[in-house]
Design a protein around this motif. Structure first.
Motif, mmCIF file in Angstrom:
data_model
loop_
_atom_site.group_PDB
_atom_site.id
_atom_site.type_symbol
_atom_site.label_atom_id
_atom_site.label_comp_id
_atom_site.label_asym_id
_atom_site.label_seq_id
_atom_site.Cartn_x
_atom_site.Cartn_y
_atom_site.Cartn_z
ATOM 1 N N CYS A 127 33.167 36.045 39.142
ATOM 2 C CA CYS A 127 34.168 37.114 39.143
ATOM 3 C C CYS A 127 35.411 36.677 38.365
ATOM 4 O O CYS A 127 35.968 37.447 37.565
ATOM 5 C CB CYS A 127 34.550 37.475 40.574
ATOM 6 S SG CYS A 127 33.310 38.427 41.478
ATOM 7 N N GLN A 128 35.830 35.444 38.589
ATOM 8 C CA GLN A 128 37.004 34.922 37.878
ATOM 9 C C GLN A 128 36.731 34.813 36.385
ATOM 10 O O GLN A 128 37.615 35.113 35.564
ATOM 11 C CB GLN A 128 37.384 33.570 38.467
ATOM 12 C CG GLN A 128 37.822 33.634 39.924
ATOM 13 C CD GLN A 128 37.951 32.271 40.566
ATOM 14 O OE1 GLN A 128 37.692 31.245 39.930
ATOM 15 N NE2 GLN A 128 38.337 32.237 41.838
ATOM 16 N N ARG A 129 35.516 34.401 36.033
ATOM 17 C CA ARG A 129 35.171 34.302 34.602
ATOM 18 C C ARG A 129 35.208 35.675 33.932
ATOM 19 O O ARG A 129 35.544 35.789 32.753
ATOM 20 C CB ARG A 129 33.786 33.667 34.427
ATOM 21 C CG ARG A 129 33.771 32.167 34.537
ATOM 22 C CD ARG A 129 32.446 31.585 34.047
ATOM 23 N NE ARG A 129 31.367 31.840 34.980
ATOM 24 C CZ ARG A 129 30.932 30.975 35.884
ATOM 25 N NH1 ARG A 129 31.507 29.785 35.991
ATOM 26 N NH2 ARG A 129 29.937 31.276 36.689
ATOM 27 N N GLN A 130 34.829 36.708 34.667
ATOM 28 C CA GLN A 130 34.795 38.062 34.111
ATOM 29 C C GLN A 130 36.102 38.828 34.354
ATOM 30 O O GLN A 130 36.161 40.042 34.108
ATOM 31 C CB GLN A 130 33.622 38.833 34.714
ATOM 32 C CG GLN A 130 32.261 38.266 34.367
ATOM 33 C CD GLN A 130 31.121 39.155 34.848
ATOM 34 O OE1 GLN A 130 31.294 40.348 35.084
ATOM 35 N NE2 GLN A 130 29.931 38.564 34.985
ATOM 36 N N ASP A 131 37.125 38.115 34.850
ATOM 37 C CA ASP A 131 38.425 38.740 35.117
ATOM 38 C C ASP A 131 38.308 39.917 36.088
ATOM 39 O O ASP A 131 38.983 40.955 35.935
ATOM 40 C CB ASP A 131 39.087 39.207 33.809
ATOM 41 C CG ASP A 131 39.491 38.037 32.929
ATOM 42 O OD1 ASP A 131 39.863 36.982 33.473
ATOM 43 O OD2 ASP A 131 39.403 38.174 31.698
ATOM 44 N N LEU A 132 37.433 39.756 37.098
ATOM 45 C CA LEU A 132 37.276 40.763 38.142
ATOM 46 C C LEU A 132 37.964 40.287 39.412
ATOM 47 O O LEU A 132 37.970 39.084 39.699
ATOM 48 C CB LEU A 132 35.792 41.003 38.439
ATOM 49 C CG LEU A 132 34.933 41.580 37.315
ATOM 50 C CD1 LEU A 132 33.456 41.561 37.726
ATOM 51 C CD2 LEU A 132 35.372 42.998 36.977
ATOM 52 N N PRO A 133 38.537 41.181 40.189
ATOM 53 C CA PRO A 133 39.075 40.771 41.489
ATOM 54 C C PRO A 133 37.965 40.169 42.345
ATOM 55 O O PRO A 133 36.832 40.678 42.350
ATOM 56 C CB PRO A 133 39.592 42.090 42.089
ATOM 57 C CG PRO A 133 39.781 42.999 40.921
ATOM 58 C CD PRO A 133 38.756 42.617 39.912
ATOM 59 N N VAL A 134 38.271 39.094 43.052
ATOM 60 C CA VAL A 134 37.257 38.454 43.891
ATOM 61 C C VAL A 134 37.138 39.261 45.181
ATOM 62 O O VAL A 134 37.945 39.129 46.107
ATOM 63 C CB VAL A 134 37.624 36.990 44.197
ATOM 64 C CG1 VAL A 134 36.577 36.365 45.110
ATOM 65 C CG2 VAL A 134 37.743 36.195 42.898
ATOM 66 N N SER A 135 36.149 40.137 45.216
ATOM 67 C CA SER A 135 35.894 40.976 46.386
ATOM 68 C C SER A 135 34.415 40.938 46.712
ATOM 69 O O SER A 135 33.583 40.520 45.879
ATOM 70 C CB SER A 135 36.322 42.422 46.112
ATOM 71 O OG SER A 135 35.530 42.988 45.081
ATOM 72 N N ILE A 136 34.069 41.386 47.917
ATOM 73 C CA ILE A 136 32.663 41.407 48.313
ATOM 74 C C ILE A 136 31.863 42.307 47.375
ATOM 75 O O ILE A 136 30.738 41.961 46.968
ATOM 76 C CB ILE A 136 32.542 41.893 49.774
ATOM 77 C CG1 ILE A 136 33.120 40.838 50.720
ATOM 78 C CG2 ILE A 136 31.095 42.184 50.140
ATOM 79 C CD1 ILE A 136 33.196 41.263 52.165
ATOM 80 N N GLU A 137 32.447 43.444 47.008
ATOM 81 C CA GLU A 137 31.740 44.376 46.121
ATOM 82 C C GLU A 137 31.473 43.745 44.759
ATOM 83 O O GLU A 137 30.376 43.885 44.197
ATOM 84 C CB GLU A 137 32.557 45.658 45.950
ATOM 85 C CG GLU A 137 32.707 46.507 47.200
ATOM 86 C CD GLU A 137 33.708 45.936 48.190
ATOM 87 O OE1 GLU A 137 34.495 45.037 47.791
ATOM 88 O OE2 GLU A 137 33.700 46.363 49.355
ATOM 89 N N ASN A 138 32.461 43.050 44.213
ATOM 90 C CA ASN A 138 32.283 42.442 42.896
ATOM 91 C C ASN A 138 31.345 41.236 42.951
ATOM 92 O O ASN A 138 30.638 40.954 41.970
ATOM 93 C CB ASN A 138 33.638 42.036 42.316
ATOM 94 C CG ASN A 138 34.414 43.232 41.801
ATOM 95 O OD1 ASN A 138 33.817 44.249 41.412
ATOM 96 N ND2 ASN A 138 35.742 43.144 41.790
ATOM 97 N N LYS A 139 31.363 40.497 44.062
ATOM 98 C CA LYS A 139 30.400 39.401 44.209
ATOM 99 C C LYS A 139 28.971 39.935 44.127
ATOM 100 O O LYS A 139 28.120 39.373 43.448
ATOM 101 C CB LYS A 139 30.604 38.676 45.534
ATOM 102 C CG LYS A 139 31.825 37.773 45.595
ATOM 103 C CD LYS A 139 31.876 37.056 46.941
ATOM 104 C CE LYS A 139 33.103 36.176 47.053
ATOM 105 N NZ LYS A 139 33.140 35.466 48.361
#
Length: 461
Positions: A236-248
């Motif tokens: 998520c961090q590599r893709q600049d996404l917020p670290v959330s359960i949905e994004n995981k």
């Protein structure tokens, strides 16, 4: 940490101070004008050629190496480079050769390019742990096969559970099947250590999938699940996404279903995966039904347990016995030294039990190399009064390198009279692995090659 495969010989009858001066000049690339007749300081063509390494003297090409903002300008000599690499030969003397005074190489690290030049100019291989992968890339790009092979050998020698996942990813990228196989051997045998390593979170998605679907992973499924979530957080961090359960869940994609959640222990699922938030409510309910219902629902998750690895047992005694006054334990150490001819992973020891009926033992097992403890564990086991051996395990399998003696030790506490081995062998062939035994100075309770305790080594190969 470096490996010098071709050590530089000291020139005979030369001015040592001058030699050191020119060697330092090469490293610093400071363009100092050499003293007259510097050639006379070096008795061999190899040493005179080495003076040209990273030296502007007579340089007819320059390389601007590294990404923007981190470049380094390095001198070169077309003839020397063309002799050392077919790519350089084509670049400077081929039919499509371009007459450029400066060549930009943004995809190679300066330190790695220098390591390759040092090999071409000096016949020296100087590798370091933090640049060996970049050097392998340079050697592959410019087709310098002997340097590439040395890089692979270096990586195989330094291979461990901490870096096996990253090296697996790189070995596939560089198309090095032997290194890939070595990585899989480590990952399979020491799966839980590999999955918990920081390097696991640095692998690409394709490598993640290949690990998650591996049939021979020697790990609890809850450890696999937790490792996948750790990877997803970093992704998520590599893709600049917020670290959330949905994004995981989003970055894991279909790889989530490669985790064999239905094969977890029920406690692991209830207290771990079911409360992680990554599973949908329907998935959680269906998996609970899978555990408890006679008619099991269909699941997208793989529901067959991994096969893992089958441990091998090396038995070093031809017979065992017991006597009315042997074998006794008074907190003293039974120890034996062993060496193997192939890399293996010691999972534990097989130990004898009571010769006077069933009994419980407390065992402190330990594995050392040159006095350094590599693994130890304190556990209990129950013996049924037979002459069978009983397994005692390390927390994690311990990697054992070939052709080096290791010390296996145990301190037992329990029924004082037990079976003991006799007619011991100095060499045992166990499958494709040859194991040699010798006495250990750590043994203070009578165990040696010919008889005593620690009858079995339990290992993966």
């Amino acid at each position: 940490m470096a490996a010098d495969i071709f050590p530089r010989k000291k020139p005979a009858n030369t001015n040592t101070t001058a030699v050191q001066q020119y060697h330092q000049q090469n490293l610093n690339n400071n363009n100092t004008i050499p003293a007259p007749n510097w050639q006379g300081l070096y008795p061999t063509i190899r040493e005179r050629n080495a003076v040209m390494f990273n030296n502007d003297l007579m340089a007819d090409v320059h390389f601007v190496v590294g990404p923007p903002g981190g470049t380094q300008r390095l001198p070169g000599h077309k003839y020397v480079l063309a002799v050392g690499s077919s790519v350089f030969h084509a670049m400077f003397y081929g039919e499509l050769a371009e007459d450029k005074d400066e060549i930009r190489i943004p995809d190679v690290e300066p330190a790695a390019f220098l390591a390759m030049l040092k090999y071409i100019y000096c016949d020296e291989i100087d590798l370091a742990a933090d640049t060996v992968l970049a050097t392998l890339y340079a050697a592959k790009k410019y087709i310098v096969p002997h340097l590439a092979r040395a890089c692979v050998n270096f990586l195989e020698t330094s291979l461990s559970a901490k870096n096996a996942c990253v090296l697996l990813s790189q070995s596939c990228l560089f198309e090095e099947p032997d290194l890939t196989q070595r990585c899989w051997e480590v990952i399979d045998a020491q799966a839980e250590l590999a999955l918990k390593s920081e390097g696991f979170c640095d692998i690409d998605f394709q490598t993640l999938e290949s690990i998650l679907q591996r049939e021979t992973l020697n790990a609890k499924e809850i450890v696999v699940f937790e490792a996948a979530l750790n990877w997803a957080e970093v992704e998520c961090q590599r893709q600049d996404l917020p670290v959330s359960i949905e994004n995981k869940r989003k970055v894991l994609g279909k790889a989530l279903y490669l985790i064999r959640i239905p094969t977890m222990a029920l406690d692991d699922f209830a207290n771990g995966a079911a409360q992680s938030g990554v599973l949908t409510l329907n998935e959680t309910n269906d998996i609970f039904l899978w555990y408890t219902a006679a008619k099991k629902p269909e699941l997208e998750f793989v529901s067959n347990a991994r096969k893992g690895l089958v441990p091998q047992r090396c038995h070093r005694f031809q017979s065992c016995a017991y006597r009315s006054n042997q074998w006794r334990y008074r907190g003293r150490c039974d120890s034996i030294q062993f060496a193997v001819d192939k890399r293996v992973f010691i999972a534990g020891f097989g130990l004898y039990g009571s010769s006077c009926g069933s009994a419980e033992y407390s065992a402190k097992i330990e594995l050392k190399r040159q006095g350094v403890i590599l693994g130890q564990n304190l556990s209990k086991y129950f013996s049924d009064g037979s002459s069978n051996t009983f397994p005692v395990w390390f927390e994690y399998p311990v990697q054992i390198e070939p052709d080096t003696f290791y010390t296996a030790s145990v301190i037992l506490d329990g029924n004082e009279l037990s079976y003991f081995g006799q007619e011991g062998m100095t060499e045992v062939q166990c499958g494709k692995v040859t194991v040699q035994f010798q006495c250990s100075s750590d043994s203070t309770n009578g165990t040696g090659v010919q008889g005593g305790q620690i009858p079995e080594l339990i290992f993966y190969a």
